[in-house]
Design an enzyme around this catalytic site. Structure first.
Site, PDB file in Angstrom:
ATOM      1  N   HIS A  97       3.296 -46.286   7.202  1.00 44.82           N
ATOM      2  CA  HIS A  97       3.336 -47.181   6.368  1.00 44.82           C
ATOM      3  C   HIS A  97       3.901 -48.543   7.238  1.00 44.82           C
ATOM      4  O   HIS A  97       4.087 -48.294   7.831  1.00 44.82           O
ATOM      5  CB  HIS A  97       3.966 -47.336   5.256  1.00 44.82           C
ATOM      6  CG  HIS A  97       4.552 -48.434   4.176  1.00 44.82           C
ATOM      7  ND1 HIS A  97       5.306 -49.341   4.084  1.00 44.82           N
ATOM      8  CD2 HIS A  97       4.211 -48.704   2.985  1.00 44.82           C
ATOM      9  CE1 HIS A  97       5.526 -50.088   3.395  1.00 44.82           C
ATOM     10  NE2 HIS A  97       5.303 -49.626   2.715  1.00 44.82           N
ATOM     11  N   GLU A 169      -3.304 -51.953   2.841  1.00 45.47           N
ATOM     12  CA  GLU A 169      -1.727 -52.789   2.614  1.00 45.47           C
ATOM     13  C   GLU A 169      -1.862 -54.080   3.738  1.00 45.47           C
ATOM     14  O   GLU A 169      -1.012 -54.080   4.760  1.00 45.47           O
ATOM     15  CB  GLU A 169      -1.034 -52.318   2.294  1.00 45.47           C
ATOM     16  CG  GLU A 169      -0.956 -50.570   1.572  1.00 45.47           C
ATOM     17  CD  GLU A 169       0.365 -50.772   1.225  1.00 45.47           C
ATOM     18  OE1 GLU A 169       0.796 -50.780   0.235  1.00 45.47           O
ATOM     19  OE2 GLU A 169       0.892 -49.902   1.505  1.00 45.47           O
TER      20      GLU A 169
HETATM   21  P1  PGA Z   1       5.338 -54.189  -2.656  1.00 49.13           P
HETATM   22  O1  PGA Z   1       4.849 -53.324  -1.520  1.00 49.13           O
HETATM   23  O2  PGA Z   1       4.373 -52.957  -4.379  1.00 49.13           O
HETATM   24  O3  PGA Z   1       6.520 -53.794  -3.557  1.00 49.13           O
HETATM   25  O4  PGA Z   1       4.398 -55.464  -2.607  1.00 49.13           O
HETATM   26  C1  PGA Z   1       3.596 -51.965  -1.927  1.00 49.13           C
HETATM   27  C2  PGA Z   1       4.536 -50.909  -0.686  1.00 49.13           C
HETATM   28  O5  PGA Z   1       4.565 -51.200   0.502  1.00 49.13           O
HETATM   29  O6  PGA Z   1       3.658 -50.141  -0.447  1.00 49.13           O
END
Ligand code: PGA
Length: 255
Positions: A97, A169
Site C-alpha cells: 500500500h 491506487e
Molecule cells: P481512500 O483510501 O478510499 O480513503 O482514498 C484508499 C486506500 O488507501 O486503499
C-alpha cells in the site's frame, strides 16, 4: 467473467467489537446481494482480525491483513508473518500500500518478498501499485506502474497471477477526496492488464482482478466499475461506515 471484488481497508481504525458491529450491520444492508454479484473483503487492523474472522463465519465476507513481514518467524519485534495471519483466519493480505511505501519505507523489493511469503503461507496477495502526483505530472505514470508491477510480481507463476488481486491506487487520490477520472483509471487499468498478458500469458492475466482505489465513494463507483478492466475497488475512508460501503458494493448487483 471476473466476479467484482470490493475490499474495505480500515487502516488504523476499529477495535474487535467495532469490527463485529460493522460486520453485522453490513450483513443486514447487503442481504439481497449474492456471492455471484460480488466478493467482499475486509482488512481490519491485526488486533481485530480474530474477532472479525469469528463474526464472518458462515458469511461470504473474507478477511485480509493490511501488511505482513516476509520472514517466516524470528526476532522481529512488532511484526506479523504470513503464517501468523493465516493462523488467525485471514485469507488475504494487502501488500505494498502506498502508505507502507511512503511512511514506512517499503520498496519494490520488499513487496516482492512479501508476495512470495504470502503465497508460501497460502494467503492471496492484494498488491497495490500507483504513481505519485509528481510522477504523473512528469508523464511517468505508466513507467512507474511497469516498475512496481515487474519487480513486485517477479517470480509469480501464471496461476498465482490469476488468483491474486491487483489494486491500482494513484497516490494523489488516496484520502484526498479527488478520485481518478474514468479516462485516467481506464488508461492505467488497461495498461496493467496488457503487461500481465505480456508477462504471464493472456489466460492468467484475464482472470486477475484489478481494483481501483483512491477516494472511492457511492457517488463515483458506478462510472469506475463500468470500465472494462476495473474489477472492483479498494476503499479506505468510505469503508468505515458499513452503510456507505454497502452502497458501494451494491452497485455491482445493478450492473
Ligand atoms: P481512500 O483510501 O478510499 O480513503 O482514498 C484508499 C486506500 O488507501 O486503499
Amino acid at each position: 467473467m471476473r466476479i467484482p471484488v470490493f475490499a474495505a481497508n480500515w487502516k488504523m481504525h476499529k477495535t474487535g467489537l467495532e469490527a463485529v458491529a460493522w460486520i453485522r450491520e453490513f450483513a443486514v444492508a447487503t442481504k439481497n446481494l449474492s456471492a455471484a454479484d460480488a466478493e467482499v473483503i475486509i482488512a481490519p487492523p491485526f488486533t481485530a482480525i480474530a474477532a472479525a474472522v469469528e463474526a464472518t463465519r458462515g458469511a461470504t465476507l473474507a478477511v485480509a491483513g493490511q501488511n505482513l513481514h516476509f520472514e517466516r518467524q524470528g526476532a522481529f519485534t512488532g511484526e506479523v508473518s504470513a503464517a501468523l495471519l493465516k493462523a488467525a483466519g485471514a485469507d488475504l493480505v494487502i501488500i505494498g500500500h502506498s502508505e507502507r511505501r511512503r511512511i514506512f519505507g517499503e520498496t519494490d523489493e520488499s513487496v516482492q518478498r512479501k508476495v512470495t511469503a504470502a503465497h508460501t503461507a497460502g494467503l492471496v496477495p492484494i498488491v497495490c501499485v500507483g504513481e505519485t502526483l509528481e510522477e504523473r505530472e512528469r508523464g511517468e505514470t505508466l513507467a512507474v506502474l511497469d516498475r512496481q508491477l515487474k519487480a513486485g510480481l517477479d517470480g509469480c507463476s501464471g496461476d498465482q497471477i490469476a488468483a491474486l488481486i491487483l489494486a491500482y491506487e494513484p497516490v494523489w487520490a488516496i484520502g484526498t477526496g479527488k478520485n481518478a477520472t474514468a479516462t485516467e483509471a481506464g488508461e492505467a487499468h488497461t495498461h496493467l492488464r496488457r503487461r500481465l498478458r505480456e508477462w504471464f500469458g493472456g489466460t492468467h492475466a484475464d482472470r486477475c482482478r484489478i481494483l481501483y482505489g483512491g477516494s472511492v465513494k457511492p457517488e463515483n463507483i458506478k462510472e469506475l466499475i463500468g470500465l472494462e478492466d476495473v474489477d472492483g475497488a479498494l476503499v479506505g475512508g468510505a469503508s468505515l461506515e458499513s452503510s456507505t460501503f454497502a452502497a458501494i458494493v451494491s452497485v455491482s448487483a445493478t450492473l
